[in-house]
Design an enzyme around this catalytic site. Structure first.
Site, PDB file in Angstrom:
ATOM      1  N   ASP A  91      51.986  -1.935 -23.373  1.00 35.69           N
ATOM      2  CA  ASP A  91      51.603  -3.202 -24.000  1.00 35.69           C
ATOM      3  C   ASP A  91      52.680  -3.684 -24.977  1.00 35.69           C
ATOM      4  OD1 ASP A  91      49.242  -5.057 -24.426  1.00 35.69           O
ATOM      5  OD2 ASP A  91      49.545  -4.407 -26.491  1.00 35.69           O
ATOM      6  N   GLU A 148      59.537  14.974 -16.753  1.00 35.86           N
ATOM      7  CA  GLU A 148      59.142  16.393 -16.722  1.00 35.86           C
ATOM      8  C   GLU A 148      58.046  16.616 -15.679  1.00 35.86           C
ATOM      9  OE1 GLU A 148      57.801  17.692 -20.562  1.00 35.86           O
ATOM     10  OE2 GLU A 148      59.614  16.909 -21.525  1.00 35.86           O
TER      11      GLU A 148
HETATM   12  C1  NOJ Z   1      49.101  -7.868 -24.585  1.00 38.29           C
HETATM   13  C2  NOJ Z   1      47.755  -7.667 -23.950  1.00 38.29           C
HETATM   14  O1  NOJ Z   1      47.867  -7.917 -22.578  1.00 38.29           O
HETATM   15  C3  NOJ Z   1      46.810  -8.596 -24.661  1.00 38.29           C
HETATM   16  O2  NOJ Z   1      45.565  -8.667 -24.015  1.00 38.29           O
HETATM   17  C4  NOJ Z   1      46.679  -8.156 -26.095  1.00 38.29           C
HETATM   18  O3  NOJ Z   1      45.897  -9.100 -26.787  1.00 38.29           O
HETATM   19  C5  NOJ Z   1      48.044  -8.057 -26.783  1.00 38.29           C
HETATM   20  N1  NOJ Z   1      49.031  -7.443 -25.968  1.00 38.29           N
HETATM   21  C6  NOJ Z   1      47.942  -7.260 -28.060  1.00 38.29           C
HETATM   22  O4  NOJ Z   1      47.726  -5.905 -27.775  1.00 38.29           O
END
Ligand code: NOJ
Length: 537
Positions: free
Chosen positions: A204, A252
């Site tokens: 993310d 790994e």
């Molecule tokens: C990207 C994620 O896809 C989204 O849903 C989220 O709100 C933000 N990152 C923050 O984690």
């Protein structure tokens, strides 16, 4: 032949947003046993892997992307044992599992954040996050005027003169990635899930971990000019040091664990995230941001195949996910339409061309499924689901809505629990209700209404994935000469894909038609339609 260790290169990965997929418990929130019960659907669809959005303990301030504990399952949606059962069921069906890792921030309920608040200014506990003294005599002003992704300031005061940084919601304090504890803890998390049989990770906001918060801090207006590694918190070059370390850990394992970066960076900056020394693959959101247009599609594909080759990776193709208006609805709006304004009008203004949007969505999906590289599908798109644009304000959950003061409707419209059956409570989502309201038109598009129905979107996806599996070869394509509003290419082994973006029907390329995203008219490919033709004997 694809080797087991590069299964990901041309995989079809299906995104499950767990709280909206299938609910076994009847509390209106999707859960892990619900996913396990629907593995047969995923197997029949023919996907290679599932990407599971966060299922970790969370107060759901941001749909689960506010993680309390990265090495556990939210009790509202399951247990670790049920996680293991889900993995076993997926693996038994030949489906890999990719889980979401959220390294930019934790939730404000994370034990380390609670310790940081309690320990006070200047304490080592605060070092794991990003605390700063406020400006003004008593620190009553935020350290900078930076605005958060969901609106409002990125700084939240804690009442003792200090403020903490949150690029997203206030419930999502940013980690300090210069701190060894933070680095160590994430390695532990990756190992925890890899040891449990997880095959890969979706990272993310992979472009935001490294930050330069040295004084003086630029203003929000100045931030925009800081590009290509110079921004204070997005896409800094040092972020790749983290991924080099992670790659060692991934390698790994046998087969090595995979990773895909969610990094909204310009195409030319994507290569480093996707390199084999780094995460290995990166999302390419270019098509998702493009109108349904022949020139745009062709240019984007050409560029991204080149970038992926340069990076030593395979390209990724995405049209929908849990953060954007579903592509069947985007393509139902006039080119360049303001999607947020449309959502704020409850989907009425402009009036969507719903059948046209679905036709174009089916054509675009069958186009990307023929490309070299891997395709990421979002749950419900196999039903041709449109955005639920008329969720009443009182039911909205996305923090964007409140944080923007009602100016941004947010992402709930693509996160409405799936319709599995035309009848029954919550259209078969579960034995109870649904945590977001489902529209009555879900009855018409439920899985049981499309299953086995010739020409349904579900059957189109199934056929496309089966044909793709059979036809997929080397990661190459050759463009064919076509009129300007038609795009066609061949893949090694005699597989041709043609999409008609124009108004007039065009001839089917020579060969046997394997698949068509819509009915052919007088043996020709009508507007907004893709065909696959097999030319090998
Ligand atoms: C990207 C994620 O896809 C989204 O849903 C989220 O709100 C933000 N990152 C923050 O984690």
């Amino acid at each position: 032949m694809t080797q087991p260790h590069d299964w990901w290169r041309q995989a079809v990965v299906y995104q499950v947003y767990p709280r909206s997929f299938a609910d076994s418990g009847g509390d209106g929130i999707g859960d892990l046993p619900g996913i396990t019960s629907r593995v047969p659907h995923l197997a029949a669809l023919g996907v290679d892997a599932v990407w599971l959005s966060p299922f970790y303990p969370s107060a759901l301030a941001d749909g689960g992307y506010d993680v309390d504990d990265h090495r556990d399952v939210d009790p509202k949606i399951g247990t670790l044992e049920q996680f293991d059962e889900m993995v076993a069921a997926l693996h038994a069906a030949g489906i890999k599992l990719v889980v979401d890792i959220v390294p930019n921030h934790s939730s404000n309920r994370h034990v380390w954040f609670q310790e940081a608040l309690a320990a006070g200014p200047g304490s080592p506990e605060r070092e794991r996050y990003v605390f700063r003294h406020g400006r003004g005599a008593d620190g009553e002003l935020p350290p900078s005027d930076w605005t958060a992704m969901f609106g409002g300031s990125v700084w939240e005061p804690v009442g003792d003169g200090e403020w903490y940084l949150h690029l997203f919601a206030p419930e999502q304090p940013d980690w300090n990635w210069n701190h060894p504890d933070v680095r160590e803890d994430h390695l532990r998390t990756l190992r925890f899930w890899a040891d449990r049989g997880v095959d890969g990770f979706r990272i993310d906001v992979a472009n935001s971990l490294a930050k330069d918060l040295s004084e003086p801090l630029p203003t929000q207006a100045e931030l925009a000019d800081l590009v290509d590694g110079a921004h204070r918190f997005f896409d800094r070059d040092e972020v790749h040091d983290v991924y080099v370390e992670w790659r060692k850990l991934f390698d790994e394992y046998d087969p090595p664990r995979t990773a895909v970066a969610e990094a909204w960076v310009p195409a030319h900056r994507r290569a480093r995230y996707a390199s084999p020394e780094g995460l290995g693959q990166a999302f390419n959101f270019d098509l998702l941001q493009s109108d349904f247009d022949a020139t745009a599609f062709r240019t984007i594909v050409t560029e991204n195949l080149a970038f992926a080759r340069e990076a030593g990776s395979s390209s990724t193709w995405v049209l929908s996910n849990h953060d954007v208006v579903r592509h069947a609805s985007r393509y139902a709006l006039p080119a360049g339409a303001d999607q947020n304004a449309w959502l704020l009008s409850a989907g009425k203004d402009p009036e969507p061309d719903t059948p046209g949007g679905l036709r174009r969505a089916r054509a675009a999906t069958t186009f990307i499924l023929a490309l070299p590289g891997s395709t990421y599908l979002y749950q419900g798109e196999e039903l041709g689901l449109a955005e639920v644009a008329d969720i009443p304000a009182a039911d909205l959950q996305d923090p964007t809505w409140v944080r923007s003061g009602g100016e941004q409707k947010g992402r709930d419209g693509c996160r409405v629990p799936l319709p599995w059956t035309a009848a029954g409570p919550s259209y078969g989502f579960g034995p109870g209700g649904s945590h977001l309201p489902q529209p009555s038109w879900f009855a018409d598009v439920a899985v049981d209404q499309q299953d086995g129905v010739e020409g349904s979107t579900l059957e189109l996806y199934r056929q496309a994935l089966a044909a793709r599996r059979r036809l997929q070869g080397a990661e190459e394509l050759e463009w064919l000469e076509t009129p300007a509003d038609v795009v066609a290419f061949t893949r090694p082994g005699g597989w041709t894909c043609l999409t008609n973006f124009g108004d007039e029907p065009v001839d089917v390329p020579a060969g046997r038609v394997v698949l068509a995203s819509g009915e052919l008219v007088d043996g020709r490919v009508p507007a907004d339609t893709t065909v696959w033709v097999e030319t090998r004997v």
